[in-house]
Design a protein around this motif. Structure first.
Motif, PDB file in Angstrom:
ATOM      1  N   ILE A  93      31.927  46.063  21.508  1.00  0.00           N
ATOM      2  CA  ILE A  93      30.628  46.505  20.695  1.00  0.00           C
ATOM      3  C   ILE A  93      29.671  45.565  20.952  1.00  0.00           C
ATOM      4  CG2 ILE A  93      29.941  46.550  18.215  1.00  0.00           C
ATOM      5  CD1 ILE A  93      32.887  47.219  17.530  1.00  0.00           C
ATOM      6  N   GLN A 112      44.509  54.078  18.101  1.00  0.00           N
ATOM      7  CA  GLN A 112      44.040  54.100  19.613  1.00  0.00           C
ATOM      8  C   GLN A 112      42.749  55.056  19.657  1.00  0.00           C
ATOM      9  OE1 GLN A 112      44.454  51.724  21.717  1.00  0.00           O
ATOM     10  NE2 GLN A 112      42.893  52.713  23.076  1.00  0.00           N
ATOM     11  N   GLN A 113      43.132  56.352  19.056  1.00  0.00           N
ATOM     12  CA  GLN A 113      42.124  57.382  19.159  1.00  0.00           C
ATOM     13  C   GLN A 113      40.984  57.254  18.304  1.00  0.00           C
ATOM     14  OE1 GLN A 113      42.640  59.193  21.857  1.00  0.00           O
ATOM     15  NE2 GLN A 113      44.424  57.987  22.244  1.00  0.00           N
ATOM     16  N   ILE A 114      40.808  56.365  17.241  1.00  0.00           N
ATOM     17  CA  ILE A 114      39.714  56.234  16.452  1.00  0.00           C
ATOM     18  C   ILE A 114      38.596  55.681  17.260  1.00  0.00           C
ATOM     19  CG2 ILE A 114      38.812  55.302  14.353  1.00  0.00           C
ATOM     20  CD1 ILE A 114      41.588  55.045  13.275  1.00  0.00           C
ATOM     21  N   PRO A 115      37.222  56.401  16.762  1.00  0.00           N
ATOM     22  CA  PRO A 115      36.126  55.838  17.677  1.00  0.00           C
ATOM     23  C   PRO A 115      35.858  54.149  17.332  1.00  0.00           C
ATOM     24  CG  PRO A 115      35.611  57.761  16.473  1.00  0.00           C
ATOM     25  CD  PRO A 115      37.127  57.331  15.987  1.00  0.00           C
ATOM     26  N   LEU A 116      35.450  53.680  18.468  1.00  0.00           N
ATOM     27  CA  LEU A 116      35.510  52.304  18.563  1.00  0.00           C
ATOM     28  C   LEU A 116      34.981  51.382  17.340  1.00  0.00           C
ATOM     29  CD1 LEU A 116      36.022  49.551  20.300  1.00  0.00           C
ATOM     30  CD2 LEU A 116      33.613  49.809  21.044  1.00  0.00           C
ATOM     31  N   PHE A 117      34.029  51.698  16.667  1.00  0.00           N
ATOM     32  CA  PHE A 117      33.449  50.961  15.481  1.00  0.00           C
ATOM     33  C   PHE A 117      34.385  51.089  14.320  1.00  0.00           C
ATOM     34  CE2 PHE A 117      30.987  50.713  11.669  1.00  0.00           C
ATOM     35  CZ  PHE A 117      30.299  49.445  11.713  1.00  0.00           C
ATOM     36  N   PHE A 118      34.805  52.292  14.056  1.00  0.00           N
ATOM     37  CA  PHE A 118      35.599  52.399  13.029  1.00  0.00           C
ATOM     38  C   PHE A 118      37.047  51.988  13.131  1.00  0.00           C
ATOM     39  CE2 PHE A 118      32.689  55.847  12.560  1.00  0.00           C
ATOM     40  CZ  PHE A 118      32.001  55.504  11.025  1.00  0.00           C
ATOM     41  N   ARG A 119      37.497  51.943  14.346  1.00  0.00           N
ATOM     42  CA  ARG A 119      38.772  51.301  14.829  1.00  0.00           C
ATOM     43  C   ARG A 119      38.723  49.711  14.440  1.00  0.00           C
ATOM     44  NH1 ARG A 119      39.151  52.828  19.940  1.00  0.00           N
ATOM     45  NH2 ARG A 119      38.876  50.825  20.791  1.00  0.00           N
TER      46      ARG A 119
END
Length: 516
Positions: free
Chosen positions: A335, A463-470
């Motif tokens: 990020i 793993q499949q969640i968008p980067l920021f929310f992950r």
């Protein structure tokens, strides 16, 4: 020193350092970000490399600061300012000589820079950059000795306003000059200038605070004190050499056997690690001077009890940190500055485990230093360093940067992590050390299990969640999971109950303050 006064100084020291570090860390992080975007991996790697190279020159300090600090505890507690004056005069003279020696050795070392950095990897302005680094390192010795006095007296928090003021101004100015000039040299000149002004102002404050102390005392140091300091310095010299070989050679080896850009990537992980560790070590740094007093005033049983509580606190904090680092390092860096600055999960795991093992050693080192066991400890850093260097150089050629970190872990496990506890328990507590070994094995195993748990959750579930929310989801899990597991495992232990009672008292105090 009375227990109430000792605790008061510890609390004030912690709060003062917390305030200073909070402000400078935020600004330093912004400065680092600007540095990366405007100057890139090469200068980032060069910064880390030169820091390690000048670590070689720090060996000439011989551990004098630690030896003098230990010798200051008793005369400061008894208000024997004549002895304090003699010790500080010796310290001042020693540091003037060391500063001159560092400068000369730095000039001698420069022609060997090509050994570490291939000519095609060196930036065109490497000569002036090296000279500025050298001047900064050498001059620092002429100004830094007085702050040891106020630190040994557990009143270092009084210097925080000065430190904070100049740190803020320095970082703001560094950001401005990077954006305007895009020059690493100008960046360094700003850093040197503000550090010198800050050191000068701190020395002024110490001189006014300790008007009873003469830093130019003509009376000689008594033979008994001199012999004790020399004995400690002998042990500390070996410690300094070993510490350099363990903590300041990674970047040298990576540059030599991998490349300078990799050092730049590695330095981001180390910067984030050190940023967090700055806050954690405030607790243990403030405990150091207090332990010096505890060893003089308390029984062996009480000393060991306090140490075991501190050791358990170190485990809890560093295990929680390890889980957070392992889960959040890569998502945060991606990020922050992008995928090109990421390491593999394997390398991150080794960085985190090495940091955890280092943190777990902090209580042992804290009490060892407070007791002045420098001479008795002299062989540990040498064996540690030799094993570390040999293992790192052998393994880096097959495993790259993973081999360098693994070499450090092997070095610590082979000797330091079992001998130092044995020494402390035998010389200070006069007790058996087996229970300490068993507890720390449990601490290590539990931390690795927690780290693997967060990795599985990250890879399989998130793993499949968008980067920021992950990143947010991992942060929440990292906060909850290790703490719940540790509470379940240790809630009946006396160390847990001790820390729980302290936490409850702090909460009650804060609640009462809010009501007022």
């Amino acid at each position: 020193m009375e227990k109430e006064s000792r605790n008061k100084h510890m609390l004030l020291g912690f709060l003062g350092n917390l305030a200073n570090s909070s402000v400078t860390s935020i600004l330093g992080f912004i400065s680092r970000t600007v540095f990366i975007y405007y100057l890139g991996k090469t200068y980032l790697g060069l910064s880390g490399l030169l820091t390690n190279i000048f670590g070689i020159l720090s060996i000439t300090e011989l551990g004098i600061a630690n030896a003098i600090t230990f010798s200051l505890y008793k005369p400061l507690a008894n208000k024997e300012y004549k002895m304090v004056s003699i010790l500080m005069t010796v310290y001042r003279k020693a540091y003037v000589v060391i500063g001159c020696l560092v400068f000369v050795l730095g000039l001698i070392l420069f022609p060997f820079l090509d050994f570490f950095i291939a000519a095609d990897q060196q930036p065109s302005d490497i000569i002036p950059i090296y000279i500025v680094y050298l001047i900064s390192t050498a001059i620092g010795y002429f100004f830094s000795y007085k702050t040891t006095l106020i630190t040994a007296d557990q009143k270092g928090y009084k210097l925080v306003p000065v430190q904070m003021k100049y740190s803020i101004l320095m970082v703001i100015m560094q950001i401005i000059v990077i954006v305007i000039f895009k020059s690493y040299i100008v960046y360094l000149v700003v850093q040197v200038s503000f550090n010198l002004v800050s050191a000068y102002k701190q020395n002024q404050y110490v001189s006014k605070e300790y008007i009873q102390v003469d830093f130019y005392e003509k009376e000689k140091l008594p033979k008994e004190e001199r012999n004790e300091i020399i004995k400690n310095i002998k042990g500390l010299l070996v410690l300094k050499l070993g510490d350099f070989c363990v903590n300041s050679t990674d970047n040298l080896i990576i540059t030599k056997f991998v490349n300078l850009a990799t050092v730049g990537v590695y330095s981001n992980y180390i910067m984030l690690r050190d940023l967090v560790n700055t806050y954690i070590r405030m607790i243990f740094n403030n405990a150091g001077a207090s332990f010096g007093n505890v060893l003089v005033t308390e029984t062996k049983e009480k000393q060991r009890e306090l140490f075991e509580n501190l050791n358990f606190l170190a485990f809890w904090i560093y295990s929680f940190e390890a889980v957070c680092f392992f889960g959040l390092f890569n998502p945060f860096i991606e990020i922050w500055i992008g995928k090109s600055y990421l390491f593999s999960t394997q390398i991150v795991f080794l960085i985190v485990i090495n940091n955890f093992l280092t943190g777990l050693r902090v209580p042992i080192i804290t009490i060892k230093n407070s007791a002045g066991l420098y001479y008795e400890d002299r062989m540990v850093p040498i064996v540690f360093a030799v094993v570390n260097l040999v293992a790192s150089i052998v393994l880096v050629q097959k495993f790259g940067i993973s081999g360098v970190i693994l070499g450090t872990i092997i070095g610590s496990l082979c000797f330091a992590d079992w001998y130092r506890p044995y020494l402390v328990y035998k010389k200070i507590f006069e007790a058996r050390v087996v229970y300490y070994y068993l507890k720390n094995l449990l601490y290590i195993a539990l931390t690795i299990i927690e780290m693997l748990g967060i990795n599985i959750i990250t890879k399989v579930v998130l793993q499949q969640i968008p980067l920021f929310f992950r990143f947010i989801a991992i942060a929440i899990i990292c906060f909850i999971m290790p703490n719940i597991i540790n509470i379940i495992v240790f809630h009946r232990k006396h160390e847990f109950q001790y820390l729980k009672n302290i936490f409850v008292r702090i909460c009650i105090t804060i609640k009462n303050k809010i009501k007022i």
